[in-house]
Scaffold this active site. Structure first.
Site, PDB file in Angstrom:
ATOM      1  N   HIS A 192      -7.312  -5.756  -0.512  1.00  0.00           N
ATOM      2  CA  HIS A 192      -6.125  -4.891  -0.501  1.00  0.00           C
ATOM      3  C   HIS A 192      -4.920  -5.567   0.147  1.00  0.00           C
ATOM      4  O   HIS A 192      -3.829  -5.019   0.120  1.00  0.00           O
ATOM      5  CB  HIS A 192      -6.472  -3.588   0.239  1.00  0.00           C
ATOM      6  CG  HIS A 192      -5.444  -2.516   0.078  1.00  0.00           C
ATOM      7  ND1 HIS A 192      -4.977  -2.101  -1.166  1.00  0.00           N
ATOM      8  CD2 HIS A 192      -4.772  -1.778   0.995  1.00  0.00           C
ATOM      9  CE1 HIS A 192      -4.084  -1.144  -0.996  1.00  0.00           C
ATOM     10  NE2 HIS A 192      -3.933  -0.933   0.306  1.00  0.00           N
ATOM     11  N   ASP A 199      -9.817  -4.209  -5.905  1.00  0.00           N
ATOM     12  CA  ASP A 199      -9.146  -3.647  -4.720  1.00  0.00           C
ATOM     13  C   ASP A 199      -9.725  -2.246  -4.542  1.00  0.00           C
ATOM     14  O   ASP A 199      -9.506  -1.379  -5.378  1.00  0.00           O
ATOM     15  CB  ASP A 199      -7.636  -3.609  -4.953  1.00  0.00           C
ATOM     16  CG  ASP A 199      -6.883  -2.957  -3.780  1.00  0.00           C
ATOM     17  OD1 ASP A 199      -7.522  -2.332  -2.914  1.00  0.00           O
ATOM     18  OD2 ASP A 199      -5.637  -3.064  -3.750  1.00  0.00           O
ATOM     19  N   SER A 224       0.836  -1.200   0.000  1.00  0.00           N
ATOM     20  CA  SER A 224       0.000   0.000   0.000  1.00  0.00           C
ATOM     21  C   SER A 224       0.875   1.256   0.000  1.00  0.00           C
ATOM     22  O   SER A 224       1.744   1.382  -0.849  1.00  0.00           O
ATOM     23  CB  SER A 224      -0.925  -0.059   1.224  1.00  0.00           C
ATOM     24  OG  SER A 224      -1.958   0.860   1.105  1.00  0.00           O
TER      25      SER A 224
END
Lengths: 254, 368
Positions: free
Chosen positions: A226, A198, A76
């Site tokens: 995610h 996602d 991320s």
């Protein structure tokens, strides 16, 4: 291999992935300041007011541990932190593995990031009212036992502990960041692991990142969500292995 | 009917089962939900970010998560605040892991929480306001004190200048007139034989009065501003001043000052002279002291002045006032301000056997 956790969790989130690599690689795990067991006193509102500040922390770790030919694995927001670190000190890094990266979360003219500014403002309010934030700041008050912090401790989760104020600050820095202009500056080979769907980093964002990141591969995973390293560790591990061993499957590579 | 809602969904969020309570709350029919909607679709945008970044990772790490706050979107667009417990288990019938959730209506609780948050924010703001007020008050006070200091310094400077001017005027104009008067008197004296006896006596008296006036004027002018201070410096001026006092009697002063003390800028010499003058006047007037000692020395960094008398001392209550900087007499306050202007320190120790004043002036503060 240096693993950097994303917003919301700590280094524990790598526990299903790292065993697969520990035989052949030196594994380095860390918590971003404000998360896990990090030293809260090293938080600096100005330095950590940009992702560059977090990238600086990554470089400090590399230099302190005298790491070389680093394979950086970022989840991320830490994907972008790794990209910034590798632009700053390209000699330190060998490869980057980016899981669910996004150079910008908020939509902008002809760019789709997946969120509006109002969504992100709403998130900050939401964090105020949530359990994870409440448990650590409010639990001692609710328990009426401030001299027995272990009672509050039991309420909190054993993983992904965060300092609520720093976490909120990190959320703001993360979701308001815009690193689109930095992408072309990266020279280090990289791979993007993209889930479908996602909701944090949509497929179109992964494609955008791949298009602007020179020398990058985009691999679509069957996993959704995610955090494929948690929900589909086996698939994640094999995609990482193929990239590291230099034999990407032609089916998945674009 | 069950007191809480139940919902089970697959890892990708696809809903596998719900109970009637959840359907009643959300306003959906079972057919509209099962295998059609995902858990995330019931969440607001912030909620779904939180779900992906906190809730699901934590669930996968711990297998269970308790009391997470979400806001559920109902079919009619209304928002239902909920608390949610979740457990992840591999289902034999489903053949894959399922997430089972128990959902509690948290409408009342959320209202209290919001009220609590609002009250806390209000309190914090009020505290911040008060703090800001305090900071402002302190700053204002400091400004006032600073301007008082500046005013005092200006006052002292003005007084020094005024006295210097007055001394010069007395010496230059009145002194010249007196000299003229004396000259005329000596002309008359040459021819005094032609005067009556009475006039002769008056002339002799005039000559004496003129001399007295001349002496008085010189003394006043020198006390106002010792001309020696500008011309030959602090060392000679202090010696002259001390000799004058010793000659007049009342108090005997012992001055210790090395011959090679050297010169200082005029302003500093005036300040030191005034401080010593003020202190000795106090010793004599208030302390009723018969003896006093003045010591001046200098190193490369500091000038030290020590003044000690054998008087009755300063009463303790007065001393406290002086030390706190409030209510000191004009004399001491003036001394303190003069020292402050030169970044120096002033310490007073007083007992029944006398008073000692130590002054330290940094040489670095002295303009060259």
């Amino acid at each position: 291999m240096l693993f950097a956790h994303g917003y919301g969790c700590d280094q524990n989130m790598w526990r299903m992935v790292t065993p697969a690599f520990q035989e052949n690689y030196r594994i380095v795990l860390f918590d971003h300041v404000g998360f896990g067991n990090s030293d809260l006193s090293s938080f600096d509102l100005i330095k950590h007011g940009t992702l560059q500040g977090y990238a600086q922390d990554v470089l400090d770790i590399c230099r302190e541990l005298e790491l070389a030919k680093v394979i950086f694995v970022g989840h991320s927001v830490s994907s972008m932190i790794g990209v910034l670190a590798a632009i700053e000190a390209p000699d330190l890094f060998d490869k980057l593995i980016l899981i669910g990266p996004s150079p910008r979360y908020i939509n902008d003219e002809d760019y789709v990031g997946g969120f509006t500014k109002a969504d992100i403002d709403g998130l900050l309010d939401f964090l105020d009212s949530n359990y994870l934030g409440w448990s650590q700041t409010m639990a001692p008050v609710i328990m009426q036992n401030p001299d027995r912090p272990e009672l509050a401790e039991e309420l909190a989760n054993s993983f992904c502990r965060t300092d609520p104020e720093i976490a909120k600050h990190f959320a703001k820095v993360t979701f308001l960041s815009d690193n689109r202009d930095d992408l072309p500056k990266l020279k280090t080979p990289s791979i993007i692991l993209q889930c479908d769907p996602d909701s944090i980093a949509p497929v179109c964002v992964g494609e955008y990142t791949h298009k602007h990141l020179t020398n990058s591969l985009l691999v679509m995973l069957n996993a959704s969500g995610h955090c494929p390293h948690l929900s589909a560790p086996a698939e994640t591990i094999s995609a990482m292995r193929r990239f590291l061993e230099g034999s990407p499957s032609s089916r998945e590579e674009r | 009917m069950a007191p809480c809602g139940y919902m089970s969904f697959a890892l990708d969020g696809k809903i596998v089962s719900v109970n009637q309570t959840f359907l009643d709350w959300s306003g959906y029919l079972e057919d509209e939900v099962i295998s059609k909607l995902h858990f995330q679709e019931f969440l607001t945008v912030p909620g779904s970010i939180f779900c992906e970044t906190h809730f699901l990772p934590l669930l996968q790490l711990q297998g269970t998560v308790k009391a997470v706050a979400f806001e559920f979107l109902c079919k009619d667009g209304k928002i239902l605040p909920v608390l949610l417990n979740a457990t992840q288990r591999t289902s034999v019938t489903f053949g894959a892991p399922l997430i089972h959730t128990a959902i509690f209506d948290a409408t009342d609780r959320r209202t209290y929480e919001k009220e609590l948050l609002r009250a806390r924010k209000e309190l914090e703001e009020e505290a911040a306001h008060r703090n800001a007020d305090l900071v402002r008050e302190v700053a204002e006070r400091q400004r006032a004190e600073e301007s008082l200091r500046k005013l005092t310094a200006k006052l002292l400077q003005t007084r020094d200048d005024e006295q210097r001017r007055l001394a010069r005027a007395l010496h230059d104009s009145v002194g010249q007139l007196l000299a003229g008067l004396a000259m005329n008197q000596s002309v008359i004296e040459v021819e005094k034989a032609r005067l009556s006896e009475r006039a002769q006596a008056a002339l002799a008296e005039n000559i004496e009065i003129t001399q007295q006036i001349s002496t008085e004027i010189r003394t006043i002018s020198q006390l106002l501003h010792p001309p020696l201070l500008d011309e030959v410096g602090l060392n000679s001026a202090l010696r002259w001043y001390v000799e004058g006092i010793n000659r007049r009697g009342g108090i005997t002063i012992n001055l210790e000052m090395s011959e090679d003390f050297g010169r200082l800028p005029a302003e500093i010499e005036t300040t030191i002279f005034r401080i010593i003058q003020e202190s000795l006047t106090n010793s004599h007037r208030h302390g009723k002291s018969e003896n006093a000692k003045v010591n001046l020395s200098r190193t490369s960094d500091f000038i030290f002045i020590t003044m000690a008398d054998e008087g009755i001392g300063i009463p303790e209550s007065k001393l406290e006032q002086i030390k706190s900087g409030s209510g000191a007499g004009v004399g001491l306050r003036g001394m303190r301000e003069r020292v402050y202007q030169l970044n120096g320190t002033l310490d007073i120790a007083s007992r029944e056997k006398g008073t000692v004043i130590h002054i330290r002036l940094p040489v670095s503060a002295i303009p060259t």
